[in-house]
Design a protein around this motif. Structure first.
Motif, PDB file in Angstrom:
ATOM      1  N   ALA A  15      13.808  17.517 -15.924  1.00  0.00           N
ATOM      2  CA  ALA A  15      12.725  17.242 -16.876  1.00  0.00           C
ATOM      3  C   ALA A  15      13.104  16.091 -17.803  1.00  0.00           C
ATOM      4  O   ALA A  15      12.239  15.288 -18.181  1.00  0.00           O
ATOM      5  CB  ALA A  15      12.395  18.497 -17.679  1.00  0.00           C
ATOM      6  N   SER A  16      14.366  15.987 -18.163  1.00  0.00           N
ATOM      7  CA  SER A  16      14.817  14.872 -19.010  1.00  0.00           C
ATOM      8  C   SER A  16      14.609  13.544 -18.295  1.00  0.00           C
ATOM      9  O   SER A  16      14.162  12.566 -18.894  1.00  0.00           O
ATOM     10  CB  SER A  16      16.297  15.037 -19.367  1.00  0.00           C
ATOM     11  N   LYS A 118      17.053   0.790 -22.099  1.00  0.00           N
ATOM     12  CA  LYS A 118      18.395   1.369 -22.174  1.00  0.00           C
ATOM     13  C   LYS A 118      18.465   2.424 -23.279  1.00  0.00           C
ATOM     14  O   LYS A 118      19.147   3.443 -23.126  1.00  0.00           O
ATOM     15  CB  LYS A 118      19.435   0.274 -22.405  1.00  0.00           C
ATOM     16  N   GLY A 119      17.749   2.199 -24.380  1.00  0.00           N
ATOM     17  CA  GLY A 119      17.690   3.200 -25.443  1.00  0.00           C
ATOM     18  C   GLY A 119      17.050   4.487 -24.945  1.00  0.00           C
ATOM     19  O   GLY A 119      17.519   5.595 -25.254  1.00  0.00           O
ATOM     20  N   MET A 120      15.994   4.348 -24.151  1.00  0.00           N
ATOM     21  CA  MET A 120      15.343   5.525 -23.570  1.00  0.00           C
ATOM     22  C   MET A 120      16.297   6.240 -22.613  1.00  0.00           C
ATOM     23  O   MET A 120      16.331   7.478 -22.552  1.00  0.00           O
ATOM     24  CB  MET A 120      14.067   5.106 -22.835  1.00  0.00           C
ATOM     25  N   GLY A 121      17.072   5.449 -21.863  1.00  0.00           N
ATOM     26  CA  GLY A 121      18.051   6.026 -20.946  1.00  0.00           C
ATOM     27  C   GLY A 121      19.133   6.794 -21.688  1.00  0.00           C
ATOM     28  O   GLY A 121      19.553   7.873 -21.252  1.00  0.00           O
ATOM     29  N   GLU A 122      19.590   6.248 -22.817  1.00  0.00           N
ATOM     30  CA  GLU A 122      20.607   6.936 -23.612  1.00  0.00           C
ATOM     31  C   GLU A 122      20.072   8.264 -24.148  1.00  0.00           C
ATOM     32  O   GLU A 122      20.786   9.265 -24.173  1.00  0.00           O
ATOM     33  CB  GLU A 122      21.098   6.055 -24.762  1.00  0.00           C
ATOM     34  N   LYS A 123      18.803   8.266 -24.575  1.00  0.00           N
ATOM     35  CA  LYS A 123      18.212   9.529 -25.047  1.00  0.00           C
ATOM     36  C   LYS A 123      18.185  10.558 -23.920  1.00  0.00           C
ATOM     37  O   LYS A 123      18.437  11.744 -24.149  1.00  0.00           O
ATOM     38  CB  LYS A 123      16.785   9.283 -25.546  1.00  0.00           C
ATOM     39  N   VAL A 168      23.500  12.236 -14.826  1.00  0.00           N
ATOM     40  CA  VAL A 168      23.847  11.034 -15.593  1.00  0.00           C
ATOM     41  C   VAL A 168      23.965   9.835 -14.644  1.00  0.00           C
ATOM     42  O   VAL A 168      23.486   8.740 -14.952  1.00  0.00           O
ATOM     43  CB  VAL A 168      25.137  11.252 -16.419  1.00  0.00           C
ATOM     44  N   ALA A 169      24.560  10.050 -13.469  1.00  0.00           N
ATOM     45  CA  ALA A 169      24.662   8.969 -12.478  1.00  0.00           C
ATOM     46  C   ALA A 169      23.265   8.542 -12.007  1.00  0.00           C
ATOM     47  O   ALA A 169      23.006   7.349 -11.811  1.00  0.00           O
ATOM     48  CB  ALA A 169      25.516   9.416 -11.291  1.00  0.00           C
ATOM     49  N   ILE A 174      18.861   4.530 -12.074  1.00  0.00           N
ATOM     50  CA  ILE A 174      17.472   4.187 -12.418  1.00  0.00           C
ATOM     51  C   ILE A 174      17.461   3.029 -13.409  1.00  0.00           C
ATOM     52  O   ILE A 174      16.684   2.082 -13.264  1.00  0.00           O
ATOM     53  CB  ILE A 174      16.727   5.416 -12.984  1.00  0.00           C
ATOM     54  N   LEU A 175      18.340   3.090 -14.424  1.00  0.00           N
ATOM     55  CA  LEU A 175      18.412   2.017 -15.419  1.00  0.00           C
ATOM     56  C   LEU A 175      18.796   0.690 -14.762  1.00  0.00           C
ATOM     57  O   LEU A 175      18.210  -0.356 -15.069  1.00  0.00           O
ATOM     58  CB  LEU A 175      19.414   2.365 -16.517  1.00  0.00           C
ATOM     59  N   LYS A 176      19.768   0.737 -13.866  1.00  0.00           N
ATOM     60  CA  LYS A 176      20.224  -0.483 -13.187  1.00  0.00           C
ATOM     61  C   LYS A 176      19.083  -1.095 -12.370  1.00  0.00           C
ATOM     62  O   LYS A 176      18.837  -2.303 -12.432  1.00  0.00           O
ATOM     63  CB  LYS A 176      21.412  -0.135 -12.295  1.00  0.00           C
ATOM     64  N   ASP A 177      18.383  -0.265 -11.597  1.00  0.00           N
ATOM     65  CA  ASP A 177      17.275  -0.749 -10.767  1.00  0.00           C
ATOM     66  C   ASP A 177      16.143  -1.319 -11.630  1.00  0.00           C
ATOM     67  O   ASP A 177      15.584  -2.375 -11.344  1.00  0.00           O
ATOM     68  CB  ASP A 177      16.726   0.369  -9.880  1.00  0.00           C
ATOM     69  N   LYS A 178      15.808  -0.598 -12.694  1.00  0.00           N
ATOM     70  CA  LYS A 178      14.716  -1.018 -13.574  1.00  0.00           C
ATOM     71  C   LYS A 178      15.075  -2.317 -14.293  1.00  0.00           C
ATOM     72  O   LYS A 178      14.222  -3.188 -14.468  1.00  0.00           O
ATOM     73  CB  LYS A 178      14.411   0.108 -14.562  1.00  0.00           C
ATOM     74  N   GLU A 179      16.340  -2.448 -14.714  1.00  0.00           N
ATOM     75  CA  GLU A 179      16.769  -3.678 -15.384  1.00  0.00           C
ATOM     76  C   GLU A 179      16.616  -4.873 -14.447  1.00  0.00           C
ATOM     77  O   GLU A 179      16.120  -5.931 -14.859  1.00  0.00           O
ATOM     78  CB  GLU A 179      18.219  -3.555 -15.853  1.00  0.00           C
TER      79      GLU A 179
END
Length: 185
Positions: A15-16, A118-123, A168-169, A174-179
């Motif tokens: 869900a996160s 990235k801020g959203m990813g950290e949350k 977390v991985a 997801i962050l890497k692909d989206k960036e």
């Protein structure tokens, strides 16, 4: 007993990630998306109402969104709500519909979008870690109450850590692909 804790923990972690992906839709990346208006609400007969519930919201091309309200008297309310939302464009009201013309994104805007993402990813990672803590607390309580052995407790906590590492991985990927998607010009 621990299986219930594992299932609950994993569903919360999923869900996160889903919440993070939903938040990503509010970011502008290259092609304009109608979800940039998801947080815009208008006062519709005293009730804050999303734009897509008072008219059609369509992305007609890569830089334009058109809003056709079902009631023409809402044009002014929609226009002021969009202006107040500060989404980076001024609404153009032609008396029939509202058009939003988004300029092409600059390098700085793309970098800012990546920073927000990235801020959203950290949350999301913090949320996953909180889910881990909650699950570990439940396992420790079972051990304290003598419902499971200390070996079972250690094994359960190791499994919970594996779930945490996995999610977390997944967030990092997801962050890497989206960036890469945002920064490609």
């Amino acid at each position: 007993m621990t299986n219930e804790i594992f299932d609950t923990c994993q569903s919360k972690m999923k869900a996160s990630i889903e919440h993070m992906l939903k938040e990503f839709k509010t970011l502008r990346t290259g092609k304009v998306n109608t979800s940039v208006l998801d947080n815009v609400k208008i006062n519709y007969y005293g009730t804050p109402t999303p734009l897509d519930q008072v008219g059609s919201v369509i992305a007609t091309d890569a830089t334009t969104i058109v809003i056709n309200p079902w009631e023409k008297n809402l044009l002014g309310d929609i226009e002021s709500a969009i202006a107040a939302a500060n989404i980076g464009v001024n609404p153009n009201n032609d008396g029939e519909q509202i058009k939003l013309f988004f300029p092409p994104m600059t390098v700085e805007q793309r970098q800012e979008a990546v920073k927000q993402m990235k801020g959203m990813g950290e949350k999301a990672k913090v949320s996953v870690r909180n889910d881990r803590r909650d699950a570990n607390d439940k396992v420790k309580k079972l051990e304290k109450d003598k419902e499971i052995t200390s070996d079972d407790s250690k094994s359960a906590q190791d499994n919970i850590q594996k779930f945490t590492d996995k999610y977390v991985a997944e967030i990092d990927q997801i962050l890497k692909d989206k960036e890469a998607e945002i920064l490609k010009v």
